[in-house]
Design a protein around this motif. Sequence first.
Motif, PDB file in Angstrom:
ATOM      1  N   GLY A   1      -6.995 -26.318  47.248  1.00  0.00           N
ATOM      2  CA  GLY A   1      -5.936 -26.141  46.282  1.00  0.00           C
ATOM      3  C   GLY A   1      -5.510 -24.723  46.222  1.00  0.00           C
ATOM      4  N   LYS A   2      -6.363 -23.722  46.462  1.00  0.00           N
ATOM      5  CA  LYS A   2      -6.126 -22.355  46.432  1.00  0.00           C
ATOM      6  C   LYS A   2      -5.126 -22.090  47.735  1.00  0.00           C
ATOM      7  N   THR A   3      -5.326 -22.746  48.938  1.00  0.00           N
ATOM      8  CA  THR A   3      -4.634 -22.419  50.056  1.00  0.00           C
ATOM      9  C   THR A   3      -3.378 -23.052  49.780  1.00  0.00           C
ATOM     10  N   ILE A   4      -3.216 -24.092  49.020  1.00  0.00           N
ATOM     11  CA  ILE A   4      -1.811 -24.858  48.862  1.00  0.00           C
ATOM     12  C   ILE A   4      -1.074 -23.951  47.902  1.00  0.00           C
ATOM     13  N   GLU A   5      -1.595 -23.307  46.997  1.00  0.00           N
ATOM     14  CA  GLU A   5      -0.914 -22.330  45.706  1.00  0.00           C
ATOM     15  C   GLU A   5      -0.448 -21.021  46.873  1.00  0.00           C
ATOM     16  N   ASP A   6      -1.356 -20.624  47.760  1.00  0.00           N
ATOM     17  CA  ASP A   6      -0.914 -19.527  48.417  1.00  0.00           C
ATOM     18  C   ASP A   6       0.203 -19.583  49.559  1.00  0.00           C
ATOM     19  N   LEU A   7       0.052 -20.985  49.977  1.00  0.00           N
ATOM     20  CA  LEU A   7       1.240 -21.212  51.213  1.00  0.00           C
ATOM     21  C   LEU A   7       2.492 -21.781  50.526  1.00  0.00           C
ATOM     22  N   VAL A   8       2.240 -22.563  49.540  1.00  0.00           N
ATOM     23  CA  VAL A   8       3.496 -23.048  48.748  1.00  0.00           C
ATOM     24  C   VAL A   8       3.813 -22.456  47.436  1.00  0.00           C
ATOM     25  N   PRO A   9       4.215 -21.443  47.239  1.00  0.00           N
ATOM     26  CA  PRO A   9       4.514 -20.705  45.853  1.00  0.00           C
ATOM     27  C   PRO A   9       5.313 -21.798  45.066  1.00  0.00           C
ATOM     28  N   GLU A  10       5.041 -21.917  43.644  1.00  0.00           N
ATOM     29  CA  GLU A  10       5.726 -22.706  42.885  1.00  0.00           C
ATOM     30  C   GLU A  10       5.764 -24.240  43.550  1.00  0.00           C
TER      31      GLU A  10
ATOM     32  N   LYS B   1      14.097 -16.524  42.530  1.00  0.00           N
ATOM     33  CA  LYS B   1      14.097 -15.444  41.929  1.00  0.00           C
ATOM     34  C   LYS B   1      15.429 -14.866  41.660  1.00  0.00           C
ATOM     35  N   GLY B   2      16.127 -15.973  41.324  1.00  0.00           N
ATOM     36  CA  GLY B   2      17.740 -15.763  41.167  1.00  0.00           C
ATOM     37  C   GLY B   2      18.448 -14.850  41.992  1.00  0.00           C
ATOM     38  N   VAL B   3      18.925 -13.777  41.651  1.00  0.00           N
ATOM     39  CA  VAL B   3      19.888 -13.006  42.304  1.00  0.00           C
ATOM     40  C   VAL B   3      19.254 -12.225  43.481  1.00  0.00           C
TER      41      VAL B   3
ATOM     42  N   TYR C   1      16.712 -18.112  50.897  1.00  0.00           N
ATOM     43  CA  TYR C   1      17.895 -18.606  50.192  1.00  0.00           C
ATOM     44  C   TYR C   1      18.648 -17.249  49.487  1.00  0.00           C
ATOM     45  N   ALA C   2      19.802 -17.484  49.438  1.00  0.00           N
ATOM     46  CA  ALA C   2      20.689 -16.528  48.822  1.00  0.00           C
ATOM     47  C   ALA C   2      20.189 -14.896  49.046  1.00  0.00           C
ATOM     48  N   GLY C   3      20.224 -14.695  50.399  1.00  0.00           N
ATOM     49  CA  GLY C   3      19.893 -13.250  50.941  1.00  0.00           C
ATOM     50  C   GLY C   3      18.423 -13.013  51.042  1.00  0.00           C
TER      51      GLY C   3
END
Length: 241
Positions: free
Chosen positions: A74-83, A111-113, A210-212
């Motif tokens: 689970g820890k590796t999943i969180e590190d490799l796939v944020p959110e 992270k929006g803009v 994405y988005a820059g």
Amino acid sequence: MHRSAPRLTRILACAAVPVMLVVAGCSSDADSKGDATTQAPSAAASPNAAQEVTPSVAPAKYTKLPDACKAITGKTIEDLVPEVKTKSGTPGKSSDTASRGSCSWNGLDDKGVKGSQYRWLDIALLRYESDPSLGSGEQRAQENYTKEVGKVKATQGATAVKTSGAAGVGNEATAISYGLKKTGADFKYAAIVTRTENVLITVSYNGAGYAGAKTPTPSDLMEDAVKASKEAVAAVAAANK
């Protein structure tokens, strides 16, 4: 004189029939008995001969597969796939979980803009059983290992495909990196195909900005893919203790 008469009659009778019939029907009783004696051993030996050519193969080392969605921590999943959307993963369908399994995770760190980072991670497990007609489980895995590497390299639309060895992962492992254009973004892929005894593991990790946002580098993705692959190798061994 009386004893020779029947014999003469027999000789004349045989002389009156075609040659092929003489050979078949006019041979002596002694010859017929001799043929029966010589044919008997070969007929009796047939079952033994069949048993001698039956191949035998070594039993497969691994008889089970771990739950694919638990093969990476689970820890590796969180590190490799944020959110990550589903931390427990999305399992693939399998009618034989002892021989094959798969799972995937994805997430978008928005992270929006400032841009967003998308990541996708998936794992596929294949276990090969020993079969007298096909070979040992390890031999079969070795043969299909090359095929799996070829499949990844032949990904439709892949660009800048590069391969290298992945030391320290299973019995043998190949790292494949490539680029792929989709959903209007440049995705980078890092895949590791690993053989551990009679099991094949394919870990694929990809992402895009994405988005820059900055596109992830193949080297960073590959480092994480190697980490996930090592955990999967350990999970296979643990499932068979």
